[in-house]
Enzyme design. Structure first.
Site, short mmCIF file in Angstrom:
data_model
loop_
_atom_site.label_atom_id
_atom_site.label_comp_id
_atom_site.label_asym_id
_atom_site.label_seq_id
_atom_site.Cartn_x
_atom_site.Cartn_y
_atom_site.Cartn_z
N SER A 290 123.81 110.16 15.13
CA SER A 290 123.37 111.35 15.71
C SER A 290 123.38 111.03 17.35
O SER A 290 123.19 110.24 18.00
CB SER A 290 122.08 111.54 15.26
N SER B 267 123.95 111.08 11.61
CA SER B 267 124.13 112.58 11.92
C SER B 267 123.36 113.43 11.44
O SER B 267 123.17 113.15 10.17
CB SER B 267 125.69 112.71 11.65
N SER B 268 122.93 114.61 12.10
CA SER B 268 122.13 115.46 11.62
C SER B 268 122.63 116.14 10.36
O SER B 268 121.96 117.04 9.55
CB SER B 268 121.57 116.63 12.77
N GLU B 269 124.15 116.22 10.33
CA GLU B 269 124.60 116.94 9.55
C GLU B 269 124.87 116.19 8.03
O GLU B 269 125.82 116.39 7.16
CB GLU B 269 126.05 117.53 9.71
N ASN C 45 130.95 115.79 13.61
CA ASN C 45 130.51 114.30 12.81
C ASN C 45 131.86 114.07 11.81
O ASN C 45 132.49 114.93 11.38
CB ASN C 45 129.22 114.33 12.22
N HIS D 2 129.51 128.52 14.08
CA HIS D 2 129.15 126.81 14.18
C HIS D 2 130.61 126.15 14.24
O HIS D 2 130.57 125.74 15.45
CB HIS D 2 128.30 126.52 13.11
#
Ligand SMILES: [Zn+2]
Length: 231
Positions: A45, A74-76, A30, A159
């Site tokens: 996302s 975004s999930s981050e 992201n 990650h």
């Protein structure tokens, strides 16, 4: 065009570049920019990088309240917001699941400074944050802690990579340099034992780069402007 709209356009350009250069994978990773006080533009996302457009960008405030959006952010998002809150000097963040940096993240080993450009552009080794689940506030906390007050990048364990900068061009350059440095360290390990640059030399190269590198004499280094990047 105001700075938020400009940031949306630049994030689309970065997305395409990450895809073309093999630094992005599907929709993982992201990008965000913090161009004005209390407004952050971030990628949505689950939309693949190659399909992102200007209208897909999400605008939130520093607490994560949505201001503009047709999609979920975004999930981050917690990771990006935590970095902006902790670091006033950071105005852009790129999180990439690029292969060579991710390999170091899997063995949870810092990416040392093997090359001069890594010293110049990044200014030090890339540390590894303690593992936490993707998208969690614990991940955000560990990343901020590992990056500290002066770091320009951090590896998220098992990650991927996070780079920061005073603009998107600088965050992108750091992403490119770290990925290349990680790849060369791997090749170097096949040939022998990689020898990282010493701390004193890293500081010298980084400071010299910041203060004197450029196309013109007397000029101070300025972070790359995406609009001037040559194709
Ligand atoms: Zn990720």
């Amino acid at each position: 065009m105001n700075l938020v709209e400009k940031a949306k356009e630049e994030i689309v350009i970065i997305s395409r570049k990450l895809m073309e250069e093999g630094l992005a994978f599907e929709s993982w990773g992201n990008i965000s920019c913090h161009p004005v006080e209390n407004q952050v533009v971030i990628t949505p996302s689950a939309i693949p990088y190659g399909e992102l457009h200007y209208v897909d960008m999400v605008v939130v405030d520093l607490q994560g309240h949505i201001q503009e959006s047709r999609w979920k952010p975004s999930s981050e998002l917690p990771l990006h917001l935590a970095i902006y809150r902790a670091r006033q000097d950071v105005k852009a963040i790129i999180h990439a699941h690029s292969v060579y940096a991710a390999a170091f993240a899997v063995v949870r080993r810092e990416i040392s400074v093997g090359l001069e450009e890594m010293a110049q552009v990044v200014g030090g080794a890339v540390p590894v944050a303690a593992y936490a689940s993707p998208g969690s506030s614990a991940l955000a906390e560990q990343a901020v802690k590992a990056m500290g007050k002066k770091g320009n990048a951090v590896l998220l364990a098992s990650h991927g990579l996070v780079t920061v900068g005073k603009n998107l061009g600088e965050a992108l350059l750091r992403c490119r340099v770290i990925e290349r440095n990680a790849r060369i360290l791997l090749y170097a390990a096949f040939l022998g034992t990689p020898i990282p640059l010493e701390e004193k030399e890293i500081n010298f190269l980084h400071n010299t780069f910041i203060h004197t590198y450029g196309r013109y004499t007397q000029n101070k280094y300025t972070a790359p402007d995406l609009n001037q990047e040559r194709e």
